[in-house]
Write an enzyme that holds these catalytic residues in place. Structure first.
Site, PDB file in Angstrom:
ATOM      1  CG  HIS A  84      -0.280   0.309   2.501  1.00  0.00           C
ATOM      2  ND1 HIS A  84       0.476  -0.637   3.138  1.00  0.00           N
ATOM      3  CD2 HIS A  84      -0.215   1.421   3.261  1.00  0.00           C
ATOM      4  CE1 HIS A  84       0.956  -0.124   4.250  1.00  0.00           C
ATOM      5  NE2 HIS A  84       0.564   1.128   4.354  1.00  0.00           N
TER       6      HIS A  84
HETATM    7  N1  UDP Z   1      -3.247  -5.152   9.239  1.00  0.00           N
HETATM    8  C1  UDP Z   1      -4.510  -5.696   9.459  1.00  0.00           C
HETATM    9  N2  UDP Z   1      -5.222  -6.144   8.381  1.00  0.00           N
HETATM   10  C2  UDP Z   1      -4.750  -6.089   7.101  1.00  0.00           C
HETATM   11  C3  UDP Z   1      -3.449  -5.537   6.897  1.00  0.00           C
HETATM   12  C4  UDP Z   1      -2.734  -5.065   7.982  1.00  0.00           C
HETATM   13  O1  UDP Z   1      -4.964  -5.781  10.602  1.00  0.00           O
HETATM   14  O2  UDP Z   1      -5.472  -6.497   6.172  1.00  0.00           O
HETATM   15  C5  UDP Z   1      -2.498  -4.646  10.397  1.00  0.00           C
HETATM   16  C6  UDP Z   1      -1.135  -5.252  10.554  1.00  0.00           C
HETATM   17  O3  UDP Z   1      -1.204  -6.439  11.311  1.00  0.00           O
HETATM   18  C7  UDP Z   1      -0.378  -4.145  11.277  1.00  0.00           C
HETATM   19  C8  UDP Z   1      -1.000  -2.893  10.730  1.00  0.00           C
HETATM   20  O4  UDP Z   1      -2.252  -3.271  10.176  1.00  0.00           O
HETATM   21  O5  UDP Z   1      -0.604  -4.202  12.670  1.00  0.00           O
HETATM   22  C9  UDP Z   1      -0.129  -2.288   9.692  1.00  0.00           C
HETATM   23  O6  UDP Z   1      -0.807  -1.274   9.073  1.00  0.00           O
HETATM   24  P1  UDP Z   1      -0.465  -0.778   7.600  1.00  0.00           P
HETATM   25  O7  UDP Z   1       0.248  -1.830   6.871  1.00  0.00           O
HETATM   26  O8  UDP Z   1      -1.745  -0.258   7.036  1.00  0.00           O
HETATM   27  O9  UDP Z   1       0.422   0.515   7.855  1.00  0.00           O
HETATM   28  P2  UDP Z   1       1.977   0.749   8.154  1.00  0.00           P
HETATM   29  O10 UDP Z   1       2.381  -0.118   9.285  1.00  0.00           O
HETATM   30  O11 UDP Z   1       2.731   0.472   6.897  1.00  0.00           O
HETATM   31  O12 UDP Z   1       2.036   2.185   8.496  1.00  0.00           O
END
Ligand code: UDP
Length: 369
Positions: free
Chosen positions: A215
């Site tokens: 994403h």
């Molecule tokens: N996550 C979730 N469902 C999904 C994808 C990710 O619960 O379908 C959780 C994942 O376990 C983690 C968090 O969302 O705890 C990560 O968020 P994301 O990847 O959106 O953002 P980033 O960490 O890159 O800022």
């Protein structure tokens, strides 16, 4: 009638990873209040940045986060417009609520807007997950976290590396390493996920599938990068199923590939809940991701990770041998896949704290009045 609490905190959230981080702090506040007579009042502001049921409400339900007191409903705009509207609305909430602290999490536009609104009103800001750096200023998240760190009074770092980054930048606030609140969440929910979530939901078996999430703007906004990753996923899916919970941003941008996916062993599914994701991560053979949180959770579960980026903030996952940077390069991804480390190979050190980061963060906040 309850008296005025000793401390009033406004916590600002808006995006999926922030709900998970904030859940641990809300839980620590509830535990503190249970033993210290409701001395902290937390007011939760949801900016609305993520609003789909499966990107927002499901986390409030599953992680028992108190419902937001203010829901600003700001989403789907350009970075400037979104941040500007949030700034204006959060400022009004802060004027009305008059908190002692504003707590912000991570690196989204909601983090930036809340940190700026509070700092301009001279309300102290505490930044949970301070000090992370990719050293890539083209990432919107890098801009957000640098600004938040430079206006914060209390910088709650997840790692020693983050403390070092802040020392190099000479921030003015008080810096401490409390550990990573996402590690707290993993420890809290891992068993529940194993008990309640069945892999049959996705028709896969323990250690016999790859999990993928994409994403980051650098991959979703650049068709060449996305196609190179997609090619690698298609090749991997010829030997093992790939489960791919798709972020709304990614689904909207690549309808053709997504529509074809069912035919090539890649299971395109809607975003899953935190418990479902925890189960999917813990049981995967390997994880391919450009998410910050998912890279780190791969490490917590001791599952090898291939990171679909050119750099990472979570450098410890690389140095400890659980994560490999593959960029958006088909050959590098496939070479990384061919060489994924076995589980028993790697040392067990953990640079992400003792699993009580949210408690340590709250303790620091109480001390830093
Ligand atoms: N996550 C979730 N469902 C999904 C994808 C990710 O619960 O379908 C959780 C994942 O376990 C983690 C968090 O969302 O705890 C990560 O968020 P994301 O990847 O959106 O953002 P980033 O960490 O890159 O800022």
């Amino acid at each position: 009638m309850p008296g005025r609490p000793e401390m009033k905190i406004v916590s600002v959230v808006g995006a999926r990873p922030q709900f998970i981080k904030a859940a641990t702090v809300s839980r620590a506040i509830a535990q503190h209040n249970a033993s210290a007579g409701d001395s902290i009042r937390e007011v939760i502001v949801h900016t609305g940045q993520h609003f789909d049921e499966n990107m927002s409400q499901v986390f409030f339900d599953e992680l028992a986060i108190p419902p937001p007191h203010h829901n600003l409903g700001i989403a789907g705009l350009t970075h400037g417009a979104m941040t500007g509207r949030m700034l204006e609305r959060i400022e009004q909430v802060l004027l009305d609520e008059g908190p002692d602290w504003v707590v912000v999490f991570g690196d989204t536009n909601s983090t930036l807007a809340a940190a700026l609104a509070a700092a301009k009103l001279h309300i102290p800001v505490a930044h949970v997950e301070a000090g992370l750096r990719s050293f890539n200023m083209r990432m919107p998240e890098e801009i957000n976290r640098i600004v938040a760190d430079h206006v914060a009074k209390l910088l709650l770092c997840p790692t020693e590396e983050a403390v070092r980054n802040l020392a190099n930048e000479g921030v003015r606030g008080q810096v401490c390493n409390v550990g990573d609140v996402m590690y707290d969440a993993t420890l809290l929910y891992r068993e529940r996920a194993a008990e309640r979530v069945a892999l049959t939901t996705w028709n896969v078996r323990e250690r016999n599938y790859a999990l993928c999430t994409i994403h980051r703007a650098e991959n979703t906004d650049d068709p060449d990068r996305f196609h190179a990753i997609w090619k690698a996923l298609c090749a991997i899916s010829r030997s093992i199923p790939v489960v791919f919970p798709v972020h709304p941003r990614t689904r909207n941008l690549f309808p053709r590939e997504m529509a074809d996916a069912g035919t090539n062993g890649i299971a395109i599914v809607d975003p899953v809940s935190y418990l479902q994701m925890t189960r999917l991560e813990a049981s995967a053979k390997a994880i391919l991701t450009d998410s910050g949180g998912v890279q780190k959770e791969a490490f917590f579960h001791k599952v090898p990770c291939l990171t679909l980026r050119d750099e990472t903030e979570w450098v410890e996952t690389i140095s400890l041998g659980w994560n490999v940077l593959c960029g958006a390069d088909t050959e590098r991804i496939l070479a990384g896949w061919a060489a994924i480390p076995s589980r028993d190979r790697i040392d067990g050190s953990n640079p992400y704290g003792d699993g009580r980061a949210a408690h340590h963060a709250l303790h620091r906040l109480l001390e830093c009045q």
